[in-house]
Design an enzyme around this catalytic site. Structure first.
Site, PDB file in Angstrom:
ATOM      1  N   PRO A   1       0.825  -1.209   0.000  1.00  0.00           N
ATOM      2  CA  PRO A   1       0.000   0.000   0.000  1.00  0.00           C
ATOM      3  C   PRO A   1       0.862   1.262   0.000  1.00  0.00           C
ATOM      4  O   PRO A   1       1.841   1.341   0.740  1.00  0.00           O
ATOM      5  CB  PRO A   1      -0.786  -0.115   1.316  1.00  0.00           C
ATOM      6  CG  PRO A   1      -0.013  -1.072   2.155  1.00  0.00           C
ATOM      7  CD  PRO A   1       0.635  -2.011   1.204  1.00  0.00           C
TER       8      PRO A   1
ATOM      9  N   GLN B   1      -6.825  -1.342   2.352  1.00  0.00           N
ATOM     10  CA  GLN B   1      -6.187  -1.232   3.669  1.00  0.00           C
ATOM     11  C   GLN B   1      -6.939  -0.142   4.435  1.00  0.00           C
ATOM     12  O   GLN B   1      -6.944   1.018   4.013  1.00  0.00           O
ATOM     13  CB  GLN B   1      -4.712  -0.840   3.531  1.00  0.00           C
ATOM     14  CG  GLN B   1      -3.992  -0.849   4.872  1.00  0.00           C
ATOM     15  CD  GLN B   1      -2.615  -0.193   4.825  1.00  0.00           C
ATOM     16  OE1 GLN B   1      -2.474   0.929   4.325  1.00  0.00           O
ATOM     17  NE2 GLN B   1      -1.606  -0.873   5.342  1.00  0.00           N
TER      18      GLN B   1
ATOM     19  N   TYR C   1       0.032   5.081  13.592  1.00  0.00           N
ATOM     20  CA  TYR C   1      -1.325   5.571  13.391  1.00  0.00           C
ATOM     21  C   TYR C   1      -2.202   5.124  14.568  1.00  0.00           C
ATOM     22  O   TYR C   1      -1.705   4.485  15.511  1.00  0.00           O
ATOM     23  CB  TYR C   1      -1.871   5.104  12.037  1.00  0.00           C
ATOM     24  CG  TYR C   1      -1.075   5.707  10.882  1.00  0.00           C
ATOM     25  CD1 TYR C   1      -0.918   7.087  10.785  1.00  0.00           C
ATOM     26  CD2 TYR C   1      -0.467   4.913   9.917  1.00  0.00           C
ATOM     27  CE1 TYR C   1      -0.172   7.659   9.756  1.00  0.00           C
ATOM     28  CE2 TYR C   1       0.278   5.469   8.886  1.00  0.00           C
ATOM     29  CZ  TYR C   1       0.423   6.850   8.819  1.00  0.00           C
ATOM     30  OH  TYR C   1       1.166   7.412   7.811  1.00  0.00           O
TER      31      TYR C   1
ATOM     32  N   ARG D   1      -1.507  -5.168   9.352  1.00  0.00           N
ATOM     33  CA  ARG D   1      -0.139  -4.645   9.226  1.00  0.00           C
ATOM     34  C   ARG D   1       0.306  -4.119  10.581  1.00  0.00           C
ATOM     35  O   ARG D   1      -0.409  -3.348  11.214  1.00  0.00           O
ATOM     36  CB  ARG D   1      -0.057  -3.550   8.166  1.00  0.00           C
ATOM     37  CG  ARG D   1       1.359  -3.011   8.021  1.00  0.00           C
ATOM     38  CD  ARG D   1       1.583  -2.152   6.804  1.00  0.00           C
ATOM     39  NE  ARG D   1       2.140  -2.930   5.709  1.00  0.00           N
ATOM     40  CZ  ARG D   1       2.943  -2.439   4.760  1.00  0.00           C
ATOM     41  NH1 ARG D   1       3.271  -1.166   4.747  1.00  0.00           N
ATOM     42  NH2 ARG D   1       3.412  -3.199   3.805  1.00  0.00           N
TER      43      ARG D   1
ATOM     44  N   ARG E   1       8.292   0.816  -3.218  1.00  0.00           N
ATOM     45  CA  ARG E   1       8.929   1.809  -4.098  1.00  0.00           C
ATOM     46  C   ARG E   1       9.298   1.276  -5.474  1.00  0.00           C
ATOM     47  O   ARG E   1       9.106   1.996  -6.464  1.00  0.00           O
ATOM     48  CB  ARG E   1      10.133   2.434  -3.385  1.00  0.00           C
ATOM     49  CG  ARG E   1       9.704   3.394  -2.289  1.00  0.00           C
ATOM     50  CD  ARG E   1      10.804   3.694  -1.326  1.00  0.00           C
ATOM     51  NE  ARG E   1      11.241   2.483  -0.623  1.00  0.00           N
ATOM     52  CZ  ARG E   1      12.282   2.433   0.189  1.00  0.00           C
ATOM     53  NH1 ARG E   1      13.002   3.513   0.404  1.00  0.00           N
ATOM     54  NH2 ARG E   1      12.607   1.305   0.791  1.00  0.00           N
TER      55      ARG E   1
END
Ligand code: FAD
Ligand code: FMN
Length: 798
Positions: A440, A517, A603, A651, A745
């Site tokens: 993600p 996600q 988060y 995750r 990436r």
């Protein structure tokens, strides 16, 4: 050679050199310096007798031998003549013997090696002084250069510890270095289970009569067997009994009678910040070999490092000229050149050593012999899948077949097995065609939380690019849950419809699966799009205003800059949980195949898990179990709203990389808790919880977390982070370090990363989108041509 100030060897100019310690480092340096300039006055002082040494055999690689041949062909020739050479590695495990070839080792008795070096020193005129224990470098007041080659417990290093700044780590395993007259035709690893845990033996023949037999086990197993109280004879009797099937009556022997006590040692990893100094007499003192760095025997490179140190020092004298006034420059260059090379090797040795430290608890009981062998061969992470193919194609193809047979692959056996990366993976009712996942990645390009054409093109392109699954970026259950005003959401039906358009497109135009996600930004919300200042709060004026942020406890992510979050109240916890559920229901309607709950990166849900961000004193703070309570509550609510036949992953940040934060051991407990709540898989990321983090980056740097969680929590995992080529994916999947690899990436740079990597490794059986097929054959033949023109790769040492 000339004696001019522009460098070169200064024949006639005399340097007085003393080597304290006549191991491989001291002797080889001594003979090379004498060879470089016979007028050098070189003395090697050794406390032992010439034929008195600990240990049995040591191993070298072909590359080390080539290096030695360049510097002194005579010793190299003699060493070569005394070598035992072997290519095969045997694994004795759970009643099986598995052999793989092409590993190219040479072994020589340590005594033999030292005797060859001693004799060569004598022929060249190096003075050898035996049975002389040196107490101080200052005993040699007229020496220009003193080589502290006095081994792992270097007295000289300790004396000048304030300058050399040694960092010594004592490792937890115990080992005993024994020998036997039984001869083996392969480097043999023998693993034996006892009632208290596993032991392993590293076994290699080093001359016509003798074999090295190192026995190793974790400290707790060693203690449980009472080996701390055993003397050498009792230890030998214990090992003979344990490895009786293998030894078939042969005896084990010690030559470490000089060691007091049990002779079971702990390996010490030595690294020094500074390698040389000038002592009070004005002599330069330089560390060499084990005195300055050690490499665990699991990688068998300690002697190689010692020899190559000596070579480098002499090379620098050759460049600068071997005059006393050049010594400081020579030593500075020597340290610089060797430090990096040594660290590289020590890192590889560290991985290999750790593998042997944890294998009893982590792999022996979990992996089948075939996969255990693969995991062991790739333990240093320097040997990759393709490297194993170079060593032993037959064995690797056999393993690929074995691996494929353990997946839901349906194909004719005559086709052979695909590389592990291209085997399918099934969770609940969903089968991914291969092991690559587009990780993600927030794109900050949604308007009012609605993914638009940008997302359709972005995700669509990556779905066509060959990955088994594309995970859409973190998608938020409410406007306040967004990281930035550009983050997408699922808090209304318009957003759901926009996602449905993308999901339908992916399903209609590719055979990739697509995951959502769902995550809440917590204290890291209300910030700018990454390119306007990552993690920085929204500007005071202009654009969307900042919104209030919540987290487990009051927190400011960027000290002095971020907004201060407030601790969630129970009412807020209810509301946010229900918003997660509502977003999940919309994700179902949008048609996603898979749901990932974002509990990583600091988060909201992650802020509850980490003790760095959760300082609550209610039932949602305190122990890990309590800190997990709210994330698990949200997980259960989401799981209940998510269809039973579809998989759900979580995750996590498996390591906060901050003292006092989440450790990989905690992450295993976190994974177990989510598993018990119904999670199918843990996506193992790390960090971004605290700005104080100190991450050790490197290729595949987070894979050890996926590996550990997979084995110790018994749940499927995704590895992510600096996985950038097919060889990485194949090695990770084949070794059972993870079930899937997420690649982020590299997919920004190349949407068709998986198709490109398949072409690079010559795997042609992948489906390209039919519109793109004309490019497939061209890409494959371009890579094939490039490969044919490149120099043949040299297999690295295990
Ligand atoms: C179990 C085990 C297995 C190993 N297997 C391998 C292998 O397979 N391959 C490999 O390359 N390496 C192996 N090694 C490592 C290898 O033995 C060392 O890395 C290597 O010997 C280092 O060489 P050195 O000259 O720096 O030190 P050493 O070989 O330790 O030599 C130091 C010398 O200094 C002498 N000394 C110390 N203090 C004094 C003093 N005060 N006065 C006079 N003399 C002194 C000691 O007696 C010794 O002879 C293994 C090590 C162990 C423990
Ligand atoms: C631009 C960008 C955005 C990211 N956004 C997310 C995200 O929304 N959710 C998430 O869990 N990780 C996100 N990550 C982390 C990646 O998924 C991945 O874990 C990380 O980049 C390491 O993988 P890599 O080395 O292959 O890039 C993002 C990474 C990048 C580079």
């Amino acid at each position: 050679m000339t004696g001019t100030s522009t460098g070169g060897t200064s024949r006639g100019k005399r340097m007085k050199i003393v080597c304290i310690g006549g191991g491989p480092a001291g002797l080889y340096l001594g003979l090379l310096m004498k060879k470089l300039n016979p007028s050098n006055d070189v003395t090697v002082v050794e406390r032992n007798k010439p034929y008195d040494t600990f240990g049995w055999g040591v191993v070298f690689s072909d590359a080390t031998m080539e290096n030695m041949a360049r510097w002194d062909s005579e010793t190299c020739k003699e060493i070569r003549e005394s070598f035992s050479h072997w290519d095969d590695i045997d694994l004795l495990f759970k009643g099986r013997c598995i052999r793989s070839g092409g590993h190219g080792f040479v072994g020589i008795g340590r005594k033999k090696l030292l005797n060859i070096l001693q004799a060569r020193c004598e022929r060249l005129g190096v003075k050898l002084v035996f049975e002389c224990e040196v107490s101080s470098d200052e005993d040699y007041s007229d020496a220009d250069l003193i080589i502290a080659s006095d081994g792992i417990n270097s007295r000289i290093r300790e004396k000048y510890a304030a300058t050399f700044k040694p960092d010594i780590v004592v490792r937890p395993n115990r080992f005993i270095w024994l020998g036997t007259r039984k001869l083996y035709d392969a480097f043999t690893f023998d693993f034996q289970r006892t009632q208290h845990g596993w032991f392993q033996a590293h076994i290699y023949k080093f001359d016509k009569e003798t074999t090295t037999f190192i026995v190793e086990c974790p400290e707790h197993v060693w203690l449980a067997h009472g080996l701390d109280k055993a003397d050498q004879d009792q230890s030998i009797a214990f090992c003979e009994k344990l490895f009786a099937d293998n030894l078939q009556g042969a005896k084990l022997m010690t030559n470490a009678r000089h060691l007091r006590g049990s002779a079971w040692l702990n390996f010490q990893r030595v690294v020094c910040e500074q390698w040389w100094l000038k002592n009070r007499n004005g002599s330069h003192v330089v560390l060499m070999g084990d005195a300055v760095h050690t490499a665990h025997f699991a990688i068998g490179s300690g002697t190689k490092l010692a020899i190559e140190d000596a070579i480098e020092l002499v090379r620098q004298f050759k460049i600068h000229g071997d005059k006393p006034e050049n010594i400081p420059d020579v030593l500075a260059q020597y340290q610089e050149a060797r430090r990096i090379e040594t660290l590289r090797l020590q890192n590889a040795a560290w991985n290999a050593m750790e593998w042997f430290e944890v294998c009893g608890d982590r792999y022996c009981d979990q992996l089948e012999p075939e996969q255990f062998m693969y995991s062991m061969l790739t333990r240093s992470q320097r040997i990759s899948h393709e490297n194993l193919r170079l060593r032993d194609k037959g064995w690797l193809e056999g393993y690929e077949k074995w691996f494929a047979a353990h997946t839901p692959l349906e194909r004719a056996p005559s086709l052979g097995a695909p590389p592990p990366m291209f085997t399918p993976f099934k969770l609940r009712s969903v089968t991914l065609k291969n092991r690559v996942v587009v990780s993600p990645m927030a794109q900050y390009s949604a308007v009012d939380g609605i993914p638009g054409d940008y997302h359709l093109v972005h995700l669509g392109a990556r779905a066509m690019g060959g990955a088994g699954m594309v995970v859409a970026e973190m998608t938020c259950p409410s406007p306040e849950a967004r990281i930035t005003p550009g983050c997408p959401g699922l808090w209304n039906d318009e957003q759901m419809q926009a996602w449905k358009r993308i999901v339908d497109w992916v399903h209609g135009n590719s055979d990739a699966k697509i995951a959502v996600q769902i995550g809440h930004s917590g204290a890291k919300g209300s910030t700018r799009r990454a390119w306007d200042g990552i993690d920085k709060p929204l500007p005071e004026s202009g654009g969307e205003p900042n919104w209030p942020i919540v987290s487990a406890s009051p927190q400011q992510y960027l000290e002095g800059e971020s907004q201060l979050s407030h601790a969630m109240t129970r009412d807020e916890m209810d509301r946010v949980r229900d918003e997660f559920v509502a977003a999940t229901r919309r994700a179902v309607r949008a048609g996603f195949d898979w749901l990932e709950l974002h509990c990583a990166h600091g988060y909201l849900l992650s802020s509850f898990i980490s003790p760095l961000t959760n300082r609550r004193d209610d039932e949602y703070g305190g122990t890990l179990q309590s800190r997990l309570r709210y994330p698990l509550e949200v997980f259960r609510a989401v799981r209940a709203a998510w269809p039973d036949h579809l998989p759900m992953s979580v995750r996590i940040s498996a390591h906060d990389w901050v003292e006092g934060g989440i450790t990989p051991a905690d992450a295993v407990e976190v994974a177990k808790a989510f598993k018990a709540a119904g999670a199918d898989l843990i996506d193992c990321s790390s960090g971004q919880v605290s700005k104080k983090e100190k991450i050790t980056f490197g290729r595949m740097f987070q894979t050890p977390f996926a590996d550990r969680i997979r084995q110790e929590a018994g749940i499927a995992t995704i590895a992510v982070g600096a996985i950038s080529e097919a060889d990485h994916v194949n090695s990770i999947i084949a070794a059972g370090r993870a079930d899937l690899c997420a690649v982020a990436r590299p997919h920004l740079a190349n949407p068709a990363w998986t198709l490109t990597e398949a072409a690079k490794i010559g795997f042609t059986e992948v489906n390209w989108p039919q519109q793109y097929r004309p490019a497939k054959v061209q890409m494959q033949s371009n890579f094939a041509r490039e490969k044919a023109m490149a120099a043949p790769p040299v297999p690295e040492k295990v």
